[in-house]
Design an enzyme around this catalytic site. Structure first.
Site, PDB file in Angstrom:
ATOM      1  CE1 TYR A 140      -3.326  -2.805   0.615  1.00 48.07           C
ATOM      2  CE2 TYR A 140      -4.577  -0.884   1.306  1.00 48.07           C
ATOM      3  CZ  TYR A 140      -4.531  -2.202   0.919  1.00 48.07           C
ATOM      4  OH  TYR A 140      -5.700  -2.916   0.834  1.00 48.07           O
ATOM      5  CG  ASP A 154     -13.165  -7.711   2.731  1.00 46.79           C
ATOM      6  OD1 ASP A 154     -12.983  -6.994   3.741  1.00 46.79           O
ATOM      7  OD2 ASP A 154     -13.641  -7.282   1.662  1.00 46.79           O
ATOM      8  CE  LYS A 195       2.542 -17.542  -3.167  1.00 50.06           C
ATOM      9  NZ  LYS A 195       1.724 -18.774  -3.200  1.00 50.06           N
ATOM     10  CG  ASP A 237      -1.088 -20.383  -1.649  1.00 47.50           C
ATOM     11  OD1 ASP A 237      -0.499 -20.345  -0.548  1.00 47.50           O
ATOM     12  OD2 ASP A 237      -0.619 -20.971  -2.642  1.00 47.50           O
ATOM     13  CG  ASP A 261      -7.735  -5.144   1.882  1.00 46.26           C
ATOM     14  OD1 ASP A 261      -8.664  -4.718   2.581  1.00 46.26           O
ATOM     15  OD2 ASP A 261      -7.737  -5.096   0.635  1.00 46.26           O
TER      16      ASP A 261
HETATM   17  C1  IPM Z   1     -10.100  -1.797   4.394  1.00 48.41           C
HETATM   18  C2  IPM Z   1     -10.444  -1.217   3.062  1.00 48.41           C
HETATM   19  C3  IPM Z   1      -9.366  -0.226   2.678  1.00 48.41           C
HETATM   20  C4  IPM Z   1      -8.059  -0.983   2.616  1.00 48.41           C
HETATM   21  C5  IPM Z   1      -9.635   0.527   1.386  1.00 48.41           C
HETATM   22  C6  IPM Z   1     -10.967   1.232   1.412  1.00 48.41           C
HETATM   23  C7  IPM Z   1      -8.529   1.489   1.068  1.00 48.41           C
HETATM   24  O1  IPM Z   1     -10.611  -2.223   2.127  1.00 48.41           O
HETATM   25  O2  IPM Z   1      -9.960  -1.030   5.368  1.00 48.41           O
HETATM   26  O3  IPM Z   1      -9.962  -3.020   4.480  1.00 48.41           O
HETATM   27  O4  IPM Z   1      -7.769  -1.624   1.599  1.00 48.41           O
HETATM   28  O5  IPM Z   1      -7.313  -0.934   3.571  1.00 48.41           O
HETATM   29 MG    MG Z   2     -10.559  -4.177   2.950  1.00 51.59          MG
END
Ligand code: IPM
Ligand code: MG
Length: 355
Positions: A142, A251, A191, A223, A247
């Site tokens: 990032y 999710d 990785k 993975d 990230d």
């Molecule tokens: C998160 C989001 C952010 C990230 C985006 C919105 C920049 O997906 O906080 O997980 O990738 O960190």
């Molecule tokens: Mg995210």
């Protein structure tokens, strides 16, 4: 005692869920004798519309001047075609970096009352899980060098993953300390079979693990981790990983709990100031309809009370109230599984009654 909180309401459903969370804070303040003072910070898409940039200088200054930051969500399709440095997400990255919040704590726990909403196989869901992802937040892909150039193939772009021993050590310590508190163990995800930055990551975690002989630690390739999370999430306790992998895996883990609308997160640095936000995004498709689930933001407030303000009793009260409304069968649309559901504001009202 007065606690000053910078509010980044943001875009989409951001304003509604932050307002819900403030009602909870005010109630807690009244019950337990604390004052919460709010400073509005305009950042994200809202700031692009007003000032032409996602994180104006005064916005970051207000955050720096606060005891903690509560953020709803930023972003939306309206701003999706802007160049990278002008996108709403920049605000988020800018606050993380500007406040030195290198540790992102994302708990994902399967709640007994929401088992039915989990996409996991029944027998896997029945085993339950309770894990925390500790994601490195101010380094890696990032924040590495990126850009575009003309190669022999034409227009070409690149991003780079960079990690120093110092960065890996400090995030590793957060994970080991947390695992020790939980009497648990650490899984470090990388990785290392392909990436040099991952090999340095792994070496650094191994060196650190020697300082925590009481905390079991293992490595896992990312993975495989993505697969293991679906197959057997109960095997995980504390996961520590890089910015990008964290990230993605967070999710995935959040979806396993049945609703991303339930999960809070904390971003911390060296001091007590943190930024607290729900894991979900700005959900522009349901903004302004009073349909959003406020619980992730309310649980983020609970994390703020505990981690930044040291208010354990108050934090626990908020969590108990959340458990109680779910026990009562109250559901917003995202967790209703096709059954009856209530509006976001009704959920907040019901929760306030429990406090
Ligand atoms: C998160 C989001 C952010 C990230 C985006 C919105 C920049 O997906 O906080 O997980 O990738 O960190
Ligand atoms: Mg995210």
């Amino acid at each position: 005692m007065t606690h000053r909180i910078a509010l980044v309401r943001g875009d989409g459903i951001g304003p509604e869920i932050v307002d819900a969370a403030c009602q909870v804070l005010d109630r807690i303040g009244g019950e337990y004798g604390h004052t919460f003072e709010y400073a509005n910070v305009i950042a994200g898409g809202a700031a692009i519309d007003l000032f032409g940039e996602p994180l104006p200088k005064q916005a970051l200054e207000k955050c720096l001047d606060s005891d903690s930051v509560l953020l709803g969500a930023v972003g939306g399709p309206r701003w999706d075609t802007l160049p990278g440095h002008l996108r709403p997400e920049r605000a988020l990255l800018g606050i993380r970096k500007g406040l030195g919040l290198y540790a992102n704590i994302r708990p994902a726990k399967l709640m007994e009352d929401l088992k039915d909403a989990s996409p996991l196989r029944r027998e896997t869901a029945d085993r339950g899980f309770d894990l925390v992802i500790v994601r490195e937040l101010t380094g890696g892909l990032y924040f590495g060098k990126s850009g575009r150039y003309q190669s022999e193939d034409g227009e070409t772009a690149f991003d780079t993953e960079t990690y120093s021993v110092k960065e890996v050590r400090r995030i590793g310590k957060v994970a080991f300390d947390l695992a020790r508190l939980r009497h648990g163990h650490v899984t470090s995800i990388d990785k290392a079979n392909v990436m040099e930055s991952s090999r340095l990551w792994r070496e650094t975690i191994h060196a650190l693990a020697k300082e925590y002989p009481d905390v079991p630690c293992r490595d896992m390739l990312v993975d495989n981790a993505a697969m293991q999370l679906v197959q057997n999430p109960a095997q995980f306790d504390v996961i520590v990983t890089s910015n990008l992998f964290g990230d993605i895996l967070s999710d995935e883990a959040s979806q396993l709990t049945g609703s991303i609308g339930m999960l809070p997160s904390a971003s911390l640095g060296e001091g007590t100031r943190g930024m607290y936000e729900p894991i979900h995004g700005s959900a522009p498709d349901i903004a302004g309809q009073d349909a959003a689930n406020p619980l992730a933001t309310i649980l983020s407030v609970s994390m703020m009370l505990r981690l930044s303000f040291g208010l354990e009793k108050e934090a626990a009260a908020v969590e108990e109230a959340v458990d109680a409304v779910l026990k009562d069968g109250l559901r917003t649309r995202d967790i209703a599984r096709g059954g009856a559901f209530i509006k976001g504001s009704e959920m907040t009202r019901a929760l306030l009654e429990k406090l």
